[in-house]
Scaffold this active site. Structure first.
Site, PDB file in Angstrom:
ATOM      1  N   ARG A 144      15.948  -8.077   6.898  1.00 40.79           N
ATOM      2  CA  ARG A 144      14.621  -8.181   7.537  1.00 40.79           C
ATOM      3  C   ARG A 144      13.994  -8.963   7.636  1.00 40.79           C
ATOM      4  NH1 ARG A 144      13.683  -1.407   6.506  1.00 40.79           N
ATOM      5  NH2 ARG A 144      12.863  -1.817   8.546  1.00 40.79           N
TER       6      ARG A 144
ATOM      7  N   LYS B 268       4.665  -4.416   8.686  1.00 41.39           N
ATOM      8  CA  LYS B 268       4.641  -3.591   8.150  1.00 41.39           C
ATOM      9  C   LYS B 268       6.050  -4.121   7.339  1.00 41.39           C
ATOM     10  CE  LYS B 268       9.524  -2.562  10.627  1.00 41.39           C
ATOM     11  NZ  LYS B 268       9.781  -1.951  11.469  1.00 41.39           N
ATOM     12  N   HIS B 269       5.712  -3.507   5.514  1.00 38.99           N
ATOM     13  CA  HIS B 269       5.303  -2.104   5.291  1.00 38.99           C
ATOM     14  C   HIS B 269       4.335  -2.518   4.349  1.00 38.99           C
ATOM     15  CE1 HIS B 269       9.241  -1.891   7.111  1.00 38.99           C
ATOM     16  NE2 HIS B 269       9.414  -0.028   7.443  1.00 38.99           N
TER      17      HIS B 269
ATOM     18  N   HIS C 114      14.058   5.871   2.059  1.00 35.02           N
ATOM     19  CA  HIS C 114      14.952   6.573   3.133  1.00 35.02           C
ATOM     20  C   HIS C 114      14.614   8.321   2.333  1.00 35.02           C
ATOM     21  CE1 HIS C 114      15.020   3.105   5.772  1.00 35.02           C
ATOM     22  NE2 HIS C 114      14.507   4.342   7.125  1.00 35.02           N
TER      23      HIS C 114
ATOM     24  N   ASP D 296       4.869   5.174   8.222  1.00 30.96           N
ATOM     25  CA  ASP D 296       6.494   4.598   8.184  1.00 30.96           C
ATOM     26  C   ASP D 296       7.157   6.387   8.741  1.00 30.96           C
ATOM     27  OD1 ASP D 296       8.963   3.362   8.522  1.00 30.96           O
ATOM     28  OD2 ASP D 296       9.027   2.869   6.367  1.00 30.96           O
TER      29      ASP D 296
END
Length: 205
Positions: free
Chosen positions: A61, A91-92, A104, A176
């Site tokens: 990413r 981001k982030h 997560h 987020d």
């Protein structure tokens, strides 16, 4: 995310080309197709540096590991996205590139010094200078920036003191996803949302 739209390579592939035109074409295409289906805000580009091989989140990413190269790429993408009428989002914040656990599921803690984290901030400073419409916070703790151990999303020291006051960002600050384990606490989603707003976030994801 939308059937019929063009599937593009991950940012790492685009960034590895070292081709400004490729980045701009990808960003313009993203903006035009998203706007065509009614989406006017994209949570891109990722401004995190690919600094940690064991990072389970960033990887492909990221636009790369060199802060100056990533800063230049982020700037080009923001300019191309917003030039088409799409809101962009860096981001982030203040950088997810050094984490070794998955936000997560759990709250990652980055034990880098403030001097080391200054490197991570480079693409975000460039994004602000480029007039990025929004910045997304990380569900990551940075003791060097906030000794309380709060995730950046819920940290007035990071959201307000650093991003707003020190870096001078005047755009939208979005969290987020608040369903992620890295930001949840014993108070539940509502309490987390209140903490994020109190820290200075404008919008809750």
């Amino acid at each position: 995310q939308f059937a019929g739209c063009t599937q593009l390579p991950p940012l790492a592939a685009l960034g590895s080309l070292g081709d400004v035109l490729a980045l701009r074409v990808a960003a313009r295409l993203t903006a035009r197709e998203a706007l065509a289906v009614g989406v006017n805000w994209t949570y891109a580009p990722v401004a995190d540096l690919d600094l940690e091989p064991a990072n389970p989140i960033v990887g492909t990413r990221s636009l790369g590991r060199d802060p100056d190269v990533v800063a230049a790429a982020v700037t080009e993408m923001i300019d191309a996205l917003q030039g088409e009428g799409m809101l962009a989002c860096a981001k982030h914040f203040p950088g997810h590139g050094r984490t070794t656990t998955d936000s997560h599921a759990v709250l990652p803690v980055v034990h880098a010094t403030r001097e080391e984290l200054q490197v991570d901030l480079t693409p975000f400073v460039a994004a602000i200078d480029a007039g990025v419409a929004s910045i997304m916070t990380a569900h990551v703790a940075y003791p060097a920036l906030d000794p309380s151990g709060a995730p950046a999303t819920c940290s007035p020291a990071i959201v307000n003191a650093l991003l707003r006051e020190e870096l001078g960002f005047e755009g939208l600050i979005v969290t987020d996803a608040l369903v992620m384990g890295g930001v949840q606490d014993e108070g539940g989603e509502g309490h987390t949302a209140a903490r994020a707003l109190a820290a200075g976030c404008d919008l809750l994801l």
